[in-house]
Enzyme design. Structure first.
Site, PDB file in Angstrom:
ATOM      1  N   GLY A   1     -73.437 -15.103 -49.931  1.00 42.95           N
ATOM      2  CA  GLY A   1     -74.262 -13.710 -50.140  1.00 42.95           C
ATOM      3  C   GLY A   1     -75.509 -13.659 -49.218  1.00 42.95           C
ATOM      4  O   GLY A   1     -75.007 -13.195 -48.194  1.00 42.95           O
TER       5      GLY A   1
ATOM      6  N   GLN B   1     -78.096 -16.515 -48.848  1.00 41.40           N
ATOM      7  CA  GLN B   1     -78.349 -17.695 -48.033  1.00 41.40           C
ATOM      8  C   GLN B   1     -77.014 -18.164 -47.694  1.00 41.40           C
ATOM      9  O   GLN B   1     -77.027 -18.760 -46.353  1.00 41.40           O
ATOM     10  CB  GLN B   1     -78.647 -18.725 -49.067  1.00 41.40           C
ATOM     11  CG  GLN B   1     -80.298 -18.518 -49.659  1.00 41.40           C
ATOM     12  CD  GLN B   1     -81.136 -18.770 -48.391  1.00 41.40           C
ATOM     13  OE1 GLN B   1     -81.134 -19.502 -47.688  1.00 41.40           O
ATOM     14  NE2 GLN B   1     -82.574 -17.940 -48.665  1.00 41.40           N
TER      15      GLN B   1
ATOM     16  N   ARG C   1     -64.524 -17.546 -53.383  1.00 45.98           N
ATOM     17  CA  ARG C   1     -63.268 -17.177 -54.339  1.00 45.98           C
ATOM     18  C   ARG C   1     -62.142 -16.701 -53.703  1.00 45.98           C
ATOM     19  O   ARG C   1     -61.971 -15.979 -52.719  1.00 45.98           O
ATOM     20  CB  ARG C   1     -63.874 -16.095 -55.322  1.00 45.98           C
ATOM     21  CG  ARG C   1     -64.701 -16.370 -56.463  1.00 45.98           C
ATOM     22  CD  ARG C   1     -65.266 -15.162 -57.064  1.00 45.98           C
ATOM     23  NE  ARG C   1     -65.912 -14.341 -56.481  1.00 45.98           N
ATOM     24  CZ  ARG C   1     -65.329 -13.069 -55.854  1.00 45.98           C
ATOM     25  NH1 ARG C   1     -64.123 -12.872 -56.317  1.00 45.98           N
ATOM     26  NH2 ARG C   1     -66.195 -12.484 -55.301  1.00 45.98           N
TER      27      ARG C   1
ATOM     28  N   LYS D   1     -88.154 -20.994 -48.061  1.00 45.26           N
ATOM     29  CA  LYS D   1     -89.199 -19.877 -48.323  1.00 45.26           C
ATOM     30  C   LYS D   1     -88.962 -18.545 -47.748  1.00 45.26           C
ATOM     31  O   LYS D   1     -89.997 -18.232 -47.129  1.00 45.26           O
ATOM     32  CB  LYS D   1     -90.381 -20.699 -48.556  1.00 45.26           C
ATOM     33  CG  LYS D   1     -90.439 -21.606 -49.335  1.00 45.26           C
ATOM     34  CD  LYS D   1     -90.468 -21.476 -50.700  1.00 45.26           C
ATOM     35  CE  LYS D   1     -89.554 -22.335 -51.650  1.00 45.26           C
ATOM     36  NZ  LYS D   1     -89.397 -22.016 -53.138  1.00 45.26           N
TER      37      LYS D   1
ATOM     38  N   ASP E   1     -90.562 -19.875 -57.981  1.00 48.38           N
ATOM     39  CA  ASP E   1     -89.623 -19.243 -57.315  1.00 48.38           C
ATOM     40  C   ASP E   1     -89.263 -17.790 -57.968  1.00 48.38           C
ATOM     41  O   ASP E   1     -89.291 -16.791 -57.468  1.00 48.38           O
ATOM     42  CB  ASP E   1     -88.360 -19.810 -56.875  1.00 48.38           C
ATOM     43  CG  ASP E   1     -87.238 -19.013 -56.178  1.00 48.38           C
ATOM     44  OD1 ASP E   1     -87.525 -18.833 -54.869  1.00 48.38           O
ATOM     45  OD2 ASP E   1     -86.169 -18.627 -56.502  1.00 48.38           O
TER      46      ASP E   1
ATOM     47  N   GLU F   1     -90.952 -14.013 -56.945  1.00 45.84           N
ATOM     48  CA  GLU F   1     -90.303 -13.091 -56.343  1.00 45.84           C
ATOM     49  C   GLU F   1     -90.485 -11.583 -57.164  1.00 45.84           C
ATOM     50  O   GLU F   1     -90.375 -10.495 -57.012  1.00 45.84           O
ATOM     51  CB  GLU F   1     -88.696 -13.091 -56.208  1.00 45.84           C
ATOM     52  CG  GLU F   1     -87.998 -13.826 -57.635  1.00 45.84           C
ATOM     53  CD  GLU F   1     -86.691 -14.310 -57.194  1.00 45.84           C
ATOM     54  OE1 GLU F   1     -86.456 -14.844 -56.221  1.00 45.84           O
ATOM     55  OE2 GLU F   1     -85.895 -14.293 -58.016  1.00 45.84           O
TER      56      GLU F   1
ATOM     57  N   GLU G   1     -94.746 -19.443 -51.561  1.00 47.34           N
ATOM     58  CA  GLU G   1     -94.221 -18.761 -52.159  1.00 47.34           C
ATOM     59  C   GLU G   1     -95.073 -17.317 -52.621  1.00 47.34           C
ATOM     60  O   GLU G   1     -94.534 -16.148 -53.101  1.00 47.34           O
ATOM     61  CB  GLU G   1     -94.075 -19.464 -53.679  1.00 47.34           C
ATOM     62  CG  GLU G   1     -92.997 -18.961 -54.661  1.00 47.34           C
ATOM     63  CD  GLU G   1     -91.578 -18.958 -54.129  1.00 47.34           C
ATOM     64  OE1 GLU G   1     -91.135 -18.110 -53.673  1.00 47.34           O
ATOM     65  OE2 GLU G   1     -91.187 -20.443 -54.154  1.00 47.34           O
TER      66      GLU G   1
ATOM     67  N   SER H   1     -81.461 -12.618 -53.729  1.00 48.31           N
ATOM     68  CA  SER H   1     -80.470 -12.896 -54.827  1.00 48.31           C
ATOM     69  C   SER H   1     -80.343 -11.829 -55.820  1.00 48.31           C
ATOM     70  O   SER H   1     -81.334 -11.338 -55.936  1.00 48.31           O
ATOM     71  CB  SER H   1     -80.871 -14.407 -55.351  1.00 48.31           C
ATOM     72  OG  SER H   1     -81.831 -14.033 -56.160  1.00 48.31           O
TER      73      SER H   1
END
Lengths: 495, 495
Positions: free
Chosen positions: B52, B54, B78, B168, B231, B235, B400, B426
């Site tokens: 994805g 990361q 997958r 980060k 985190d 975000e 952060e 994400s």
């Protein structure tokens, strides 16, 4: 306790056919007031606890309706509460024995109608349960406390009755319509009722008597769980959060287009919804609103409706999940802790609402706006369809998504603006409006409007299925049935 | 497992004085790569699961950094995943033995770096735990799974190590800075690390090796619980939700004022934040931003800062409560279920972002806007202060709330716009941005801006305490310390 039909030895129960289903209802009205004493058999004193939105309305309506029965309505307030003076102005005083500290009242009455804020319920419920007389009945006006107990794995104590009577309108409407009804023919706000615990086999009659004494035109059955889901969800949706979000977004879109003065933008959006759109839906249903439009305007309505429907449905699914999972109730409880240290902010400090003040002072003829009407109807129908999908009965759906909006809340917004409407509801509702309103604003401004303009204004690419489903939706028949049971007069909030 | 200091037999641990406290850190850089094999002692194969945000960054950085050590980096996906092709383009193929079905990889490696979406982790964690070799180590790149297990009362299984290494910055930054660093001097994204289970007494060294192999300039300690709170909160705050909300609101305010063209409004808001404001904060801290202004502009900055600070703090408290209570994690899990049936909508379909595309194509000299700078700094500082209040360490707070914004996310927004930035994080972050961004928009548009204009533009009524607390805030020293450990080069996202 499930919802399995009900019988009453006091009030006539009727079965109506609504939206293709059968529902049991009891019709209210002033001609039923002679049955109230029998419905409240065994109850000498009713304690109305709290003086927020519902408190003043219910205390006064009950006192008026029970005149001559010998049943005393007492108001219970926190010691030192600012509301002592306000209650006194309405005739509830220590001197005449109808006002006392809340736990004093709770200890001595046979029916405790608990109308303190949800946060205060969460904070005090254990003491309240403990203070009640054995065999007394606890009355709630919505299911929040049931939801809170669910979220922490607790139960109501045995030995007391637990019922809900939930007016489908804000407190000021509950009072205003009942007052108007005295002089004309009988009017008020529909109520749902729920029986959660019934140790003395009198819970149904007490609930029905309570609802009719408030002035409910008709009463239908629910459960406290169905009630808190539909109620907390509904006010976050079209009743408060969505209507606010819709008008903020449409006002932005119209003014930014360069084709509208700010005044005209306000009239085409806020004024349209709270004025003609609400009046037409109230009298002729959502389908009746659609039928006002012809030709090009009809196409605009259809395209606007189809542009917003599915985006609104997705957001409403999220809200329903949040409510049903207990998240939303936990959020309200946590907010209550934070609110001990600061006030909730105002939501009408922008120029838009100053313009609204001017518009309200200088009103003139207003044409229906098909874009605003289509967006509003699309969001309203998404809410209707989701509640049906989740298994709510048609009476609950119609009252929680349509009637409460057009007959209770929007008229107050029309009269005094958005903040007045929102801030005259419960704190749970105020919190939810501030939380979800901005999301609906984004649904309209970032999703629906760009979709609306994607293919020009032609309707050829409208999702025909979406609109077909609107035309054939059973809600139209359901609203027509509700209309036959509605107050004989329209609410008049000026005065 | 608590955070009680740490020792390493492989990497030099230093104690730094930061914001008035002591913290242990390990400095990274290419000169430490010769220690990686010792840090990863006992690990022959590392499985990077997922492709994805990361996944691609970490798989490539690890492979590059471990060249010559004999440790193999394998990607697990997958069966039938669309990402097989993308991973192949980066050299991870079945043919060369570095790509396989995810459970095949999980079964055979000694370190499983689990970078599938949070929703996929929730859905598959039991099978993943069961598939791991006894004694192997599970690596997470943020604490979401810890939070999910908390919310349902479950634990990680015994017999495996559980660690976190949490960059980060978004995946593309993790890759981009590391690539740039190869040619210049060593660069990357700071990481926190956490040791949750340590059955073989090697967890600290594995975590440090992993972080340094990713290119972290420095590594600091946290716990998985502190990590998921800061985190997920961060975000939703200044990193994504707040910055989006701020620019939507300010663009609205400036264009509606009639004093700005839409292009100038975009340049004064979005371009200002993602361009000069971020560059100055990156180099000189938040206090350095303030020091850019003199006279009238300084007053505007101060008034804007004071107008937004407390409203932002209140909203940030709400977000923190939602995250810490588990509500936010439950929301993400429920959204995962709904997202099986529809896609997340785009957030950049409005005219504002079309104008942004034009502005980016035709850039010119841009003066700092003191109103935008004051609002942005006020929200950022509210986040800093709340995280301190909640007990997070200065490294976590600075990374952060400040460094991740100005050195990772904002540069991507500057390069390709808001949707590109948000959608390269994400899914949990994307959901949170869509949920909380509109709330920040309201904080600025409905609360801060009306407050800003209430007393004209004079600063005399500014809450002096708020601003005094800004000038004396220990974060300025903490950011200066972080700056001494930052990459020797600025990120360059064009290319």
């Amino acid at each position: 306790m499930g919802k399995k039909g009900f019988t009453s030895t006091v009030f006539p129960v009727e079965t109506i056919s609504i939206g293709g289903t059968d529902e049991q209802v009891v019709k209210g009205g002033r001609d039923k007031f002679n049955l109230l004493a029998a419905g409240f058999a065994g109850i000498k004193q009713i304690g109305v606890i709290g003086w927020g939105s519902q408190g003043p309305a219910q205390a006064q309506n009950l006192r008026d309706s029970l005149e001559g029965t010998g049943i005393v309505v007492k108001v219970g307030l926190r010691a030192g509460s600012d509301s002592v003076k306000k209650a006194g102005e309405k005739g509830f005083t220590e001197e005449n024995g109808t006002l006392s500290e809340m736990f004093e009242v709770i200890k001595e009455v046979e029916l405790v109608i608990l109308l303190i804020s949800d946060a205060a319920q969460v904070e005090n419920y254990k003491e309240i349960f403990a203070a009640m007389k054995p065999g007394a009945t606890l009355g709630l006006s919505h299911g929040f406390l049931r939801g809170h107990l669910d979220s922490i794995g607790e139960e109501f104590p045995g030995g007391i009755g637990v019922i809900g009577v939930c007016p489908k309108g804000m407190g000021p409407s509950v009072r205003r319509l009942d007052e108007q009804g005295k002089e004309i023919s009988g009017a008020g706000i529909n109520c749902s009722f729920a029986v959660e615990q019934n140790p003395n086999d009198n819970a149904v009659d007490i609930a029905l008597a309570w609802a009719i004494a408030l002035g409910a035109p008709y009463v239908f059955q629910t459960t406290l769980r169905d009630e808190y889901k539909s109620d907390i969800f509904g006010e976050r949706g079209i009743l408060l959060g969505a209507v606010w979000g819709i008008v903020e977004a449409l006002y932005y879109v119209l003014t930014m287009s360069g084709n509208f003065s700010k005044r005209d933008a306000f009239r085409s959006t806020v004024e349209n919804i709270t004025g003609p759109i609400s009046r037409i839906i109230s009298a002729q249903g959502i389908i009746g609103l659609y039928q006002q439009f012809q030709g090009k305007e009809k196409e605009i309505f259809e395209k606007a409706y189809a542009s917003v429907y599915s985006y609104a449905y997705v957001l409403l699914m999220e809200i329903y999940d949040e409510v049903a999972s207990g998240n939303e109730i936990r959020s309200v409880v946590m907010a209550g802790e934070r609110l001990k240290n600061y006030d909730m902010s105002k939501i009408d400090r922008t120029e838009m609402w100053e313009i609204g003040d001017q518009v309200r002072k200088d009103r003139s003829e207003l044409a229906l706006d098909p874009l605003t009407a289509g967006i509003y109807a699309g969001v309203m129908m998404a809410q209707v369809d989701l509640l049906k999908e989740k298994g709510h009965c048609w009476s609950e759906i119609c009252n929680e998504s349509v009637i409460e909006a057009v007959d209770s809340l929007n008229p107050y917004m029309h009269y005094k603006g958005i903040a007045f409407m929102v801030d005259n509801c419960s704190r749970t509702a105020r919190l939810g409006t501030r939380k979800w309103g901005p999301r609906f604003e984004h649904v309209v401004r970032l999703e629906a409007i760009p979709t609306y303009y994607e293919d020009g204004e032609q309707t050829k690419n409208i999702d025909e299925l979406v609109f077909e489903s609107f035309r054939n939706n059973p809600v139209h028949q359901a609203l027509a049935v509700c209309a036959t049971m509605r107050p004989a007069i329209d609410i008049s909030v000026v005065g």
